[in-house]
Write a protein that holds these residues in place. Structure first.
Motif, PDB file in Angstrom:
ATOM      1  N   LYS A 399       0.856  -1.078  -0.123  1.00 24.76           N
ATOM      2  CA  LYS A 399       0.045   0.132  -0.004  1.00 24.76           C
ATOM      3  C   LYS A 399       0.891   1.410  -0.044  1.00 24.76           C
ATOM      4  N   SER A 400       1.401   1.580  -1.157  1.00 29.00           N
ATOM      5  CA  SER A 400       2.356   2.590  -1.329  1.00 29.00           C
ATOM      6  C   SER A 400       2.570   2.973  -2.851  1.00 29.00           C
ATOM      7  N   ASP A 401       2.511   4.261  -3.166  1.00 28.29           N
ATOM      8  CA  ASP A 401       2.772   4.503  -4.488  1.00 28.29           C
ATOM      9  C   ASP A 401       4.228   4.458  -4.940  1.00 28.29           C
ATOM     10  N   LEU A 402       5.217   4.198  -4.020  1.00 30.32           N
ATOM     11  CA  LEU A 402       6.505   3.722  -4.401  1.00 30.32           C
ATOM     12  C   LEU A 402       6.674   2.583  -4.090  1.00 30.32           C
ATOM     13  N   GLY A 403       7.952   2.239  -5.071  1.00 31.32           N
ATOM     14  CA  GLY A 403       8.353   0.686  -5.019  1.00 31.32           C
ATOM     15  C   GLY A 403       9.684   0.548  -5.621  1.00 31.32           C
ATOM     16  N   LEU A 404      10.679   1.009  -4.713  1.00 30.88           N
ATOM     17  CA  LEU A 404      12.024   0.738  -4.991  1.00 30.88           C
ATOM     18  C   LEU A 404      12.511  -0.601  -4.602  1.00 30.88           C
ATOM     19  N   ASN A 405      12.792  -0.672  -3.098  1.00 30.94           N
ATOM     20  CA  ASN A 405      13.118  -2.040  -2.516  1.00 30.94           C
ATOM     21  C   ASN A 405      12.242  -2.498  -1.591  1.00 30.94           C
ATOM     22  N   ALA A 406      12.056  -3.758  -1.453  1.00 30.65           N
ATOM     23  CA  ALA A 406      11.250  -4.452  -0.384  1.00 30.65           C
ATOM     24  C   ALA A 406      12.036  -5.446   0.377  1.00 30.65           C
ATOM     25  N   GLY A 407      11.643  -5.775   1.608  1.00 27.88           N
ATOM     26  CA  GLY A 407      12.653  -6.908   2.081  1.00 27.88           C
ATOM     27  C   GLY A 407      11.827  -7.759   3.039  1.00 27.88           C
ATOM     28  N   ALA A 419       6.721 -13.857  -1.381  1.00 29.19           N
ATOM     29  CA  ALA A 419       7.221 -12.441  -1.164  1.00 29.19           C
ATOM     30  C   ALA A 419       7.729 -11.892  -2.679  1.00 29.19           C
ATOM     31  N   ALA A 420       8.591 -12.768  -3.217  1.00 25.95           N
ATOM     32  CA  ALA A 420       9.485 -12.465  -4.241  1.00 25.95           C
ATOM     33  C   ALA A 420       8.461 -12.130  -5.474  1.00 25.95           C
ATOM     34  N   ASP A 421       7.195 -13.032  -5.645  1.00 27.56           N
ATOM     35  CA  ASP A 421       6.218 -12.907  -6.629  1.00 27.56           C
ATOM     36  C   ASP A 421       5.221 -11.631  -6.274  1.00 27.56           C
ATOM     37  N   GLU A 422       5.132 -11.498  -5.076  1.00 28.76           N
ATOM     38  CA  GLU A 422       3.918 -10.492  -4.745  1.00 28.76           C
ATOM     39  C   GLU A 422       4.141  -9.115  -4.297  1.00 28.76           C
ATOM     40  N   LEU A 423       5.568  -9.027  -3.822  1.00 34.01           N
ATOM     41  CA  LEU A 423       5.962  -7.870  -3.357  1.00 34.01           C
ATOM     42  C   LEU A 423       6.108  -6.724  -4.542  1.00 34.01           C
ATOM     43  N   GLU A 424       5.447  -5.528  -4.567  1.00 37.50           N
ATOM     44  CA  GLU A 424       5.435  -4.611  -5.514  1.00 37.50           C
ATOM     45  C   GLU A 424       6.856  -3.843  -5.587  1.00 37.50           C
ATOM     46  N   ALA A 425       7.877  -4.236  -5.894  1.00 32.92           N
ATOM     47  CA  ALA A 425       9.060  -3.278  -5.759  1.00 32.92           C
ATOM     48  C   ALA A 425      10.126  -3.434  -7.079  1.00 32.92           C
ATOM     49  N   GLY A 426      10.830  -2.864  -7.361  1.00 34.12           N
ATOM     50  CA  GLY A 426      11.990  -3.133  -8.244  1.00 34.12           C
ATOM     51  C   GLY A 426      12.962  -4.261  -7.950  1.00 34.12           C
ATOM     52  N   ALA A 427      13.089  -4.593  -6.451  1.00 34.05           N
ATOM     53  CA  ALA A 427      13.969  -5.583  -6.003  1.00 34.05           C
ATOM     54  C   ALA A 427      13.447  -5.775  -4.725  1.00 34.05           C
ATOM     55  N   VAL A 428      13.363  -7.262  -4.624  1.00 33.82           N
ATOM     56  CA  VAL A 428      12.683  -8.059  -3.346  1.00 33.82           C
ATOM     57  C   VAL A 428      14.108  -8.522  -2.788  1.00 33.82           C
ATOM     58  N   ILE A 429      14.409  -8.122  -1.689  1.00 32.17           N
ATOM     59  CA  ILE A 429      15.531  -8.640  -0.725  1.00 32.17           C
ATOM     60  C   ILE A 429      15.272  -9.672   0.176  1.00 32.17           C
ATOM     61  N   ILE A 430      15.409 -10.966   0.273  1.00 31.18           N
ATOM     62  CA  ILE A 430      15.059 -11.836   1.115  1.00 31.18           C
ATOM     63  C   ILE A 430      16.081 -12.305   2.121  1.00 31.18           C
ATOM     64  N   ASN A 431      15.686 -12.002   3.430  1.00 26.96           N
ATOM     65  CA  ASN A 431      16.581 -12.218   4.455  1.00 26.96           C
ATOM     66  C   ASN A 431      17.635 -11.100   4.685  1.00 26.96           C
ATOM     67  N   ASP A 432      17.127  -9.901   4.151  1.00 28.22           N
ATOM     68  CA  ASP A 432      18.124  -8.787   4.412  1.00 28.22           C
ATOM     69  C   ASP A 432      17.095  -7.673   4.400  1.00 28.22           C
ATOM     70  N   VAL A 433      17.577  -6.643   5.068  1.00 26.61           N
ATOM     71  CA  VAL A 433      16.793  -5.145   4.954  1.00 26.61           C
ATOM     72  C   VAL A 433      16.805  -4.624   3.442  1.00 26.61           C
ATOM     73  N   PRO A 434      15.724  -3.924   3.232  1.00 27.46           N
ATOM     74  CA  PRO A 434      15.766  -3.356   1.650  1.00 27.46           C
ATOM     75  C   PRO A 434      16.588  -2.369   1.509  1.00 27.46           C
TER      76      PRO A 434
END
Length: 475
Positions: A399-407, A419-434
């Protein structure tokens, strides 16, 4: 007090006007900076075009060697450059040294990329009736690139413009942020020493509002690469026309923490991701969504770790967090905090401020429509929000109009892949901070977070044009 000039055609050029550059930490004047006019910028662009005409025939080996020499020069001046960052950006020395090391790596990646630019062979005989043709593609330089850079990583984000541009043979007119020109100006000396021909790098300092039009619309400019606010980025997009453009804009980085994540192993990393460089990082951790079963435990550990951070002079090696970039930003974010408190939010720790600093601040009991949650804070403030189900966590983060990194932190492979499939971001960082980024990965956002990608290999694609060639082998 240092007095700067413009860097045009390998020479320092005086200007009629200048402005005073002050330290973010104590407000002292540290330099008088040359203020370019649009006419100065036009001359720099035209001169860059002339330099490009000669340099575009240089070999990949020659371009790579220039960049390798930049790497070697910078390695010998790490401490000096970190002190420049502390002085003009208020960046603590430890963070400054990290940025310099990343900058060195970025130029090294660019040097290596210079030798890897390639095309492909096209199977011409795959088309019916064609049997006597050969076809292939090449990547060719564009010409003059306008690069407009921000204050928060004034060495490394400049490197992400200059490195790939020079790797493929483009010329660059660089307009650094008004608050951090000194770090760009020192790069003029370095590239000169490294053997970059005069005119291939032009550096114009001054007001972005006064210079951006000519940088974006001059007919000789073939690409604009900009890192900064979404508001300015949208204006550039409207004006750029058919030129190539890369826009690295805002973020509202979110992180999901699942019950399977070991809190004691991740809390330090989360605190660092939220408060590094006083939160003035494009992918700074701003929203943390924690499963309700571990919410109290995580929040307690996060607050305790946050309270250990040292706020102080950026020149002090013990400082973790220093000044925000200017007092107006402190005023803005404290107003947002007060507004959130009035709407029911709680300050778990921090929230105290001086004219130039804000202590690392943790907010709880927040609501999705509060500015500290739904807008980019770009400050040392983070909100911690409980969630009941994984579906709800994904929904909250998206729920954001921004989507750079998510973790996401999880030991559940199925949830990690969801999460890799459904998070809306240019990069999805798994097991680390965005906030995680290395300088050869693709970097860029979706939604209102940007347009195009950086990361050396990917920037090279953005910095070149594809040309197709075919030969009829039998006449």
């Amino acid at each position: 007090m240092k007095e700067t000039k413009l860097w045009i055609n390998g020479q320092w050029v005086d200007t009629k006007e200048s402005y005073e550059l002050t330290s973010p930490y104590d407000g002292k004047v540290i330099a008088k900076v040359a203020k370019a006019t649009p006419q100065d910028v036009a001359y720099a662009i035209e001169s860059a075009q002339e330099a490009f005409k000669k340099f575009k025939s240089s070999t990949a080996y020659e371009r790579a060697e220039i960049l390798y020499r930049v790497v070697n020069i910078m390695r010998g001046r790490r401490q000096e450059f970190a002190e420049i960052l502390a002085l003009e950006a208020g960046k603590p020395l430890s963070a400054g040294l990290t940025e310099i090391d990343r900058t060195i790596a970025t130029y090294q990646f660019a040097a290596e990329a210079a030798k890897q630019v390639s095309g492909e062979t096209i199977p011409m005989d795959a088309a019916p009736g064609v049997s006597d043709r050969i076809g292939w593609t090449r990547r060719v330089p564009l010409g003059v690139v306008s690069a407009i850079t921000p204050f928060n990583f004034p060495f490394n984000l400049v490197a992400h413009k200059l490195g790939p541009a020079f790797a493929v043979g483009n010329a660059v007119v660089l307009k650094p942020a008004t608050q951090t020109p000194l770090s760009s100006i020192v790069m003029a000396e370095i590239f000169k020493e490294a053997g970059l021909p005069d005119g291939m790098l032009q550096i114009v300092t001054g007001s972005g509002s006064e210079l951006s039009d000519i940088l974006v619309t001059h007919p000789l400019v073939k690409k604009v690469t900009f890192t900064g606010s979404g508001t300015v980025g949208l204006k550039i997009k409207e004006k750029v026309g058919l030129r190539k453009v890369t826009l690295e804009l805002g973020s509202n980085a979110g992180l999901i923490i699942e019950p399977s994540a070991p809190i004691e192993k991740i809390v330090d990393r989360c605190v660092g991701g939220a408060f590094g460089f006083a939160g003035q990082v494009c992918i700074s951790l701003q929203r943390i969504f924690v499963h309700q079963s571990i919410y109290e435990q995580f929040t307690k550990a996060f607050v305790e770790t946050t309270e250990k951070l040292v706020v102080g002079d950026p020149m002090d090696e013990n400082t973790d967090v220093s000044a925000m970039i200017n007092p107006k930003e402190v005023t803005r974010i404290t107003e947002w905090i007060e507004e959130a408190k009035a709407q029911g939010a709680t300050v778990a720790t921090g929230g105290t401020f001086t004219e130039r600093t804000l202590t690392p601040t943790v907010m709880t009991n927040v609501k999705p429509d509060m500015k500290i949650v739904c807008q980019e804070t770009f400050a040392p403030i983070v909100s911690i929000v409980p969630y009941e189900t994984f579906d709800k966590a994904i929904d909250l983060l998206n729920k954001s109009d921004l989507g750079l990194n998510a973790g996401i932190f999880t030991n559940n492979l199925e949830d990690a892949m969801r999460a890799a499939d459904e998070l809306e971001a240019g990069a999805v960082i798994i097991n680390d901070v965005p906030t995680f980024r290395i300088d050869n990965m693709p970097y860029g956002g979706i939604k209102k977070s940007g347009y195009g990608r950086e990361g050396i290999k990917f920037a090279v694609q953005e910095m070149t044009e594809m040309k197709f060639i075919t030969i009829k082998t039998k006449l």
